[in-house]
Design a protein around this motif. Structure first.
Motif, PDB file in Angstrom:
ATOM      1  N   LYS A   1      -6.569   1.937   5.666  1.00  0.00           N
ATOM      2  CA  LYS A   1      -6.427   3.128   5.573  1.00  0.00           C
ATOM      3  C   LYS A   1      -6.289   3.757   3.924  1.00  0.00           C
TER       4      LYS A   1
ATOM      5  N   CYS B   1      -2.964 -14.703  13.235  1.00  0.00           N
ATOM      6  CA  CYS B   1      -2.725 -13.389  12.944  1.00  0.00           C
ATOM      7  C   CYS B   1      -1.175 -13.096  13.519  1.00  0.00           C
ATOM      8  N   ILE B   2      -0.488 -12.596  12.446  1.00  0.00           N
ATOM      9  CA  ILE B   2       1.022 -12.431  12.625  1.00  0.00           C
ATOM     10  C   ILE B   2       1.362 -10.845  13.167  1.00  0.00           C
ATOM     11  N   GLY B   3       0.248 -10.157  13.297  1.00  0.00           N
ATOM     12  CA  GLY B   3       0.448  -8.931  13.751  1.00  0.00           C
ATOM     13  C   GLY B   3       1.255  -7.737  12.768  1.00  0.00           C
ATOM     14  N   CYS B   4       1.049  -8.107  11.392  1.00  0.00           N
ATOM     15  CA  CYS B   4       1.789  -7.306  10.508  1.00  0.00           C
ATOM     16  C   CYS B   4       1.449  -5.981  10.040  1.00  0.00           C
ATOM     17  N   HIS B   5       0.398  -5.719  10.789  1.00  0.00           N
ATOM     18  CA  HIS B   5      -0.492  -4.424  10.380  1.00  0.00           C
ATOM     19  C   HIS B   5      -1.000  -4.184   8.861  1.00  0.00           C
ATOM     20  N   SER B   6      -0.942  -5.247   8.009  1.00  0.00           N
ATOM     21  CA  SER B   6      -1.221  -5.199   6.959  1.00  0.00           C
ATOM     22  C   SER B   6      -2.867  -4.736   6.810  1.00  0.00           C
TER      23      SER B   6
ATOM     24  N   ILE C   1      -7.357  -8.906   2.157  1.00  0.00           N
ATOM     25  CA  ILE C   1      -5.612  -9.168   1.819  1.00  0.00           C
ATOM     26  C   ILE C   1      -4.812  -9.798   3.112  1.00  0.00           C
ATOM     27  N   CYS C   2      -5.681 -10.174   3.984  1.00  0.00           N
ATOM     28  CA  CYS C   2      -4.868 -10.587   5.378  1.00  0.00           C
ATOM     29  C   CYS C   2      -3.989 -11.704   4.954  1.00  0.00           C
ATOM     30  N   PRO C   3      -2.555 -11.447   5.337  1.00  0.00           N
ATOM     31  CA  PRO C   3      -1.581 -12.461   4.749  1.00  0.00           C
ATOM     32  C   PRO C   3      -1.824 -13.563   5.577  1.00  0.00           C
ATOM     33  N   GLY C   4      -2.400 -13.653   6.751  1.00  0.00           N
ATOM     34  CA  GLY C   4      -2.651 -15.076   7.541  1.00  0.00           C
ATOM     35  C   GLY C   4      -4.006 -15.688   7.239  1.00  0.00           C
TER      36      GLY C   4
ATOM     37  N   TRP D   1       3.716 -17.663   5.672  1.00  0.00           N
ATOM     38  CA  TRP D   1       3.224 -17.837   6.707  1.00  0.00           C
ATOM     39  C   TRP D   1       2.053 -18.756   6.352  1.00  0.00           C
TER      40      TRP D   1
ATOM     41  N   VAL E   1      -3.349  -0.978   7.382  1.00  0.00           N
ATOM     42  CA  VAL E   1      -2.863  -0.071   6.277  1.00  0.00           C
ATOM     43  C   VAL E   1      -3.687  -0.177   4.887  1.00  0.00           C
ATOM     44  N   ALA E   2      -4.247  -1.496   4.842  1.00  0.00           N
ATOM     45  CA  ALA E   2      -5.283  -1.683   3.641  1.00  0.00           C
ATOM     46  C   ALA E   2      -6.451  -0.998   3.846  1.00  0.00           C
TER      47      ALA E   2
ATOM     48  N   PHE F   1       0.851  -1.387  -0.022  1.00  0.00           N
ATOM     49  CA  PHE F   1       0.007   0.035  -0.068  1.00  0.00           C
ATOM     50  C   PHE F   1       0.692   1.352   0.188  1.00  0.00           C
TER      51      PHE F   1
END
Lengths: 856, 188
Positions: free
Chosen positions: B24, B13-18, B136-139, A225, B21-22, A91
């Motif tokens: 926002k 959840c890996i706490g990546c803040h994605s 978009i959540c990577p996990g 992951w 930001v997504a 982003f």
């Protein structure tokens, strides 16, 4: 550019996006005012373009939503290895592309270096300054005095074209990140296994145990992951080896809190247990490795030429238990002298002259004998029972256990031994190219990975340079990055300061910031000032850019055409995929694709690149996949199916014979190459300098272990400090301190703190956490501040940068040039508070937001 | 009835803040304001005997939202499908709702003069898309759907989670967002 036909569903979605995504640029910003008052966007105005993300080495597939030449938003593109997921860094793409700080035109320096005075020039004017100087230096002092720095790269093709272009001019490299990235250990793996197998290619979907070392999940490709989590959900175990309680450690079934730099002791212990417990894969080790080869007293392998005058140097002697006689393996013919040979793995055996020789495997067994879990516990500070438990999980689940590493374990004066030992561990456990293990990444021509071998043959100057590398290398007799060309950042810096072995004259930097990433930032700064010509190619004015003579404006990765490959670290299908990266919008101003710049430079320097341009290269690289670049543009991505045990089928070797692409055709457990390059033929543990074990008297003044390299979820090394979104989620250079340690020094969470070594001090903001041991301090790396003026320490490149407080005068791994970036330190509260002039608030970050079209 | 809600599987959840930001980007949120905040719960214990989990915190889209009750202009409202929203045309920025919300998920946006909070990406939900953070959540930790539909993904996840499904403290407002946490002790 590919304008997709929108389905009705997408049509509705895009209509919704047009309402909200216009506000990508928040209120108060001119863009929003412009867009908010405009008539609602018609879907036909909006294009959705499929591409790939280059914000880290994950290379997730993404879609860009573009209107009126602006990227309004980015989303994950589903249906590929990244499954529609993306991380925060994606982003930042629109913010970076449309940043008010972008450099859009070539510039020449008109003030002193670092004074920040620049004048816009044309591309032709830039070339008219660069080319005559480069030609003059090449002629007068030799091509080896031209050094280039390829950083970690906006992508692999840039690195490869840069290397091609400069090596053909006679350059031997110079700066570059080979010694702090996976290149160094890839090089070791090439000597041992023939091709890399430690980062990319772990078989996540089928593995039973994952042994993960020094990787915290935030570095690259978060889809890994998902693979790990799915493996855990079907019963696989995750072992994480890391000094910090990272996100990976928090998700692990077993965490080994290893002392910094001691990880090799664990691997040697695993090897010892595999051998002493008789759990190694005997068939594989006997048939596919050089373990049965006999070793001479000088440490080299016994050859036919040692036994018979005029005998072959390609025939390695073994003791055959079937015939109770010596036989040989012919590495040229790739065949045993006797078809039913059963080479002895252990023991000492007599040749006809009566002389006794140990097998290589016996030598290995003897060398690791001391590494019991108890011994390893003394060195690693991990309890022996935990080491035993980890070894059990790895060994009992082999074949079918995989290994995965981060780059931080490279930061060592014995990283060759680490990579070597890891390869031995995999081979002994039978995990090489096995289901659930580690797949070798061959450079034989096959679909989707041609980037690794799609380079044309060497030219005349390059051949001459290689033949006389000792004369032309900046580190003769020392580092050999990629096994061929000398020179790495530390040696280049030293050469510039001492003018020995010679003085480099020209610097060309692209996709890199050496003051952030190399040892001793201040010395690098002094070194950079000594060049007669310095050219920097980048999207932004960086600290190194400020020291340059010429700035050339580069395109953003999402402004150019490319075949994209997920780099380093992934399981399949990512490791077996290539995808399209195509422009969301054209580059602004006079920015150009990095690769086009290199092809232009090559032409002007009369270098034959082999390919006439990048499209020519794309077609070559895609040929094994039987697809054209334009077809890939439409198709989006290609994935090759995974196959196993390719050493049996000849798929790992260029000549299609069974075996490995190594000097012996087998896995070189015993490495003559490493011995020749200044290492031992077998891995050996060496304590890092400046550690509590090697230098205990230093602890009085510097009581804490200081280390760096933990990856951020917001940044990619020195990149993205000008993205407001990234700065919001990772606002400050952060030092992790255990609360007990902090208490001793009166440090509170959020305080600014000095970290001081024998070499200097840097300042970071304290994060108090029990995730780090009381004896350790971890610093963020590669910080600088685009908002700080150039006149303030070159945009603050020294003040918060831990690489500014590590000396360049230290031991490097002789085979690959790596070194430990850490050491011992003390800490104390910074009474003078945060660095001057850095953005601390969201309001200040508004200055980094894209401006309205027409008002840039 | 329809009750759109989100479930977050904290084990993934890996706490990546994605997500933060997504969100926002998707919602055009001002700098300094987050609909999605990712908290680190822990680490608890002493090195190296530690445990932690990450906790993404968003508007809980309560069944009985107190923020709606206290809003003097009816700017805060609950839709038929359960999503709690703020009508920026009616919001006067009085911030009563911020005081009423037990979870601190509402922010006053000074520049806009209004209250900002998670909308569950109502604009996407209207075109049958999941919220941006879910997509978009990577996990793949986030599940979105209709809790009143027994066949929805969220209903299934809630059933499967059983006693491992947690919610924030209920002070009469009946928070909606569910958190699945099996591998660690719930401490939030």
């Amino acid at each position: 550019m590919n304008n997709l036909n929108l389905t009705r569903r997408q049509f509705l979605k895009v209509a919704a996006v047009a309402g909200s995504a216009a506000s990508l640029f928040p209120l108060g910003n001119e863009v929003l005012k412009g867009l908010a008052t405009a008539a609602p966007a018609q879907p036909s105005d909006m294009k959705v373009i499929q591409s790939a993300c280059r914000q880290c080495y994950g290379r997730c597939t993404i879609n860009g939503f573009v209107k009126d030449g602006r990227v309004l938003k980015v989303e994950g593109k589903p249906g590929t290895f990244s499954e529609g997921t993306v991380c925060s860094r994606a982003f930042s793409i629109p913010q970076i592309m449309h940043s008010p700080l972008r450099i859009k035109y070539p510039m020449k320096r008109v003030g002193a270096r670092g004074e920040g005075k620049w004048q816009r020039i044309t591309w032709e004017e830039a070339w008219d300054i660069i080319i005559p100087k480069m030609k003059e230096v090449q002629e007068k002092y030799g091509g080896h005095t031209i050094v280039f720095n390829n950083g970690t790269g906006r992508d692999q093709l840039i690195l490869m074209t840069m290397q091609k272009c400069f090596y053909e001019m006679g350059s031997t490299g110079g700066f570059g990140v080979g010694n702090v990235c996976k290149i160094a250990n890839d090089d070791v793996q090439r000597r041992i296994v023939g091709n890399p197998c430690q980062f990319t290619g772990w078989d996540g979907p089928k593995t039973k145990t994952i042994l993960m070392m020094g990787r915290a999940l935030y570095s690259w490709g978060y889809y890994d992951w998902l693979t790990i989590k799915r493996a855990q959900e079907r019963g696989a175990k995750l072992i994480v080896v890391d000094p910090r309680y990272t996100v990976a450690a928090s998700k692990a079934d077993l965490w080994l809190p290893v002392r910094q730099g001691s990880d090799l002791a664990l691997i040697l212990t695993f090897i010892n247990m595999l051998i002493t417990e008789n759990r190694y894969d005997k068939t594989f080790v006997a048939q596919w490795t050089n373990a049965p080869f006999l070793v001479k007293e000088d440490g080299f392998l016994l050859r036919q030429s040692d036994l018979v005058p005029g005998g072959s140097t390609d025939q390695f002697i073994v003791w055959d238990e079937t015939s109770n006689s010596i036989q040989h393996w012919d590495a040229k013919a790739m065949a045993w002298s006797s078809s039913d040979a059963q080479p002895a793995l252990l023991g000492t055996h007599a040749v006809p002259s009566g002389k006794q020789y140990r097998t290589a495997f016996q030598a290995l067994a003897d060398s690791v004998k001391m590494w019991t879990p108890e011994k390893a516990a003394e060195v690693t500070w991990v309890p022996a029972e935990k080491i035993r438990e980890a070894a059990r999980l790895y060994i009992d689940n082999s074949p079918g256990a995989c290994f995965m590493r981060g780059q931080k374990i490279e930061f060592s004066n014995h990283s060759s031994s680490k990579s070597h030992a890891i390869a031995i561990m995999m081979a002994l456990a039978g995990n090489l190219d096995a289901e659930g293990g580690n797949l070798v990444r061959p450079d034989t021509p096959h679909s989707v990975s041609a980037v690794f071998q799609a380079l044309p043959p060497h030219g005349k100057i390059r051949k001459e340079t290689i033949a006389n590398i000792k004369k032309y290398s900046l580190c003769p007799g020392q580092a050999k990055i990629s096994g061929e060309i000398g020179g790495f950042a530390a040696a280049t810096t030293r050469a510039l300061i001492t003018e020995k072995p010679f003085l480099p004259r020209v610097y060309w930097g692209q996709t890199t910031e050496p003051m952030a990433g190399s040892l001793d930032s201040r010395q690098v700064c002094e070194a950079l000032k000594k060049f007669e010509l310095t050219v920097n190619v980048d999207l932004f004015m960086t600290p190194t850019g400020e020291l340059s003579d010429i700035i050339l404006p580069a395109a953003h990765p999402n402004e150019v055409d490319r075949i994209e490959y997920p780099q380093s670290g992934h399981s399949w299908p990512a490791a077996n995929t290539c995808s399209i990266r195509q422009p969301f919008v054209p580059p602004p101003g006079e920015c150009r694709d990095d690769v086009d710049i290199i092809f232009d430079l090559a032409k002007r320097m009369n270098v034959d690149m082999g390919w006439k341009d990048k499209y020519h290269w794309f077609e070559f690289a895609l040929a094994p996949s039987k697809i054209t670049f334009e077809e890939l543009r439409k198709k989006g991505h290609l994935t090759r199916p995974v196959t196993y045990r390719r050493y049996q089928t000849g798929k790992l070797r260029r000549d299609n014979k069974p075996g490995f692409q190594t000097s012996s055709g087998k896995v070189n457990l015993y490495s003559e190459d490493l011995k020749k390059d200044g290492w031992g033929p077998l891995p050996a543990y060496i304590e890092e300098p400046f550690s509590p074990l090697s230098n205990p008297e230093m602890l009085k003044d510097y009581p804490y272990i200081f280390f760096t390299g933990g990856r951020s979820h917001a940044y990619f090394h020195s990149e993205y400090r000008m993205s407001p979104f990234m700065r919001e989620i990772h606002p400050f250079p952060t030092v992790e301190i255990n609360p007990k340690t902090a208490e001793k020094h009166g440090i509170n969470d959020g305080d600014w703190v000095y970290i001081e070594t024998q070499h200097g001090r840097c300042k970071q903001r304290a994060c108090l956490t029990t995730a780090i041991a009381p004896h350790s301090i971890h610093c963020d790396h590669d910080w600088w501040f685009p908002e700080k003026p150039v006149t303030d320490d070159l945009h603050g490149i020294f003040e918060c940068n831990p690489n500014a407080i590590v000396s360049n005068d230290r031991v490097h791994d002789p085979a690959v040039g790596t070194s430990n970036y850490g050491g011992l330190c003390k800490i104390y509260k910074a009474e003078d508070g945060p660095p001057n002039g850095i953005y601390m608030t969201a309001q200040q970050l508004e200055a980094f937001m894209p401006k309205a079209p027409g008002r840039e | 009835m329809t009750r759109k809600i989100m479930i977050v599987d904290l084990d993934r959840c890996i706490g990546c803040h994605s997500c933060a930001v997504a969100c926002k980007q998707e919602n055009g949120i001002s700098l300094g304001v987050f609909y999605n905040k990712v908290r680190t719960v822990g680490p608890f214990g002493n090195y190296p005997d530690l445990e932690l989990y990450y906790l993404p915190v968003i508007c809980q889209h309560c069944n009985k939202p107190e923020c709606v009750n206290v809003c003097p202009t009816a700017a805060s409202y609950k839709r038929q499908d359960g999503i709690v929203l703020v009508d920026h045309n009616k919001c006067i920025g009085c911030q009563y709702c911020i005081m009423a919300c037990p979870y601190g998920v509402r922010t006053y946006d000074k520049a806009k003069g209004v209250i900002e909070k998670c909308t569950l990406c109502a604009h996407r939900v209207e075109v049958n898309e999941v919220p941006a953070c879910v997509s978009i959540c990577p996990g793949k930790a986030r599940i979105f759907g209709d809790l009143d539909d027994p066949n929805s993904e969220v209903s299934k996840a809630v059933r499967e989670a059983g006693s491992f499904l947690h919610r924030f403290a209920d002070v009469g407002n009946e928070p909606g967002v569910g958190y699945i946490l099996k591998s660690r002790k719930w401490r939030s």
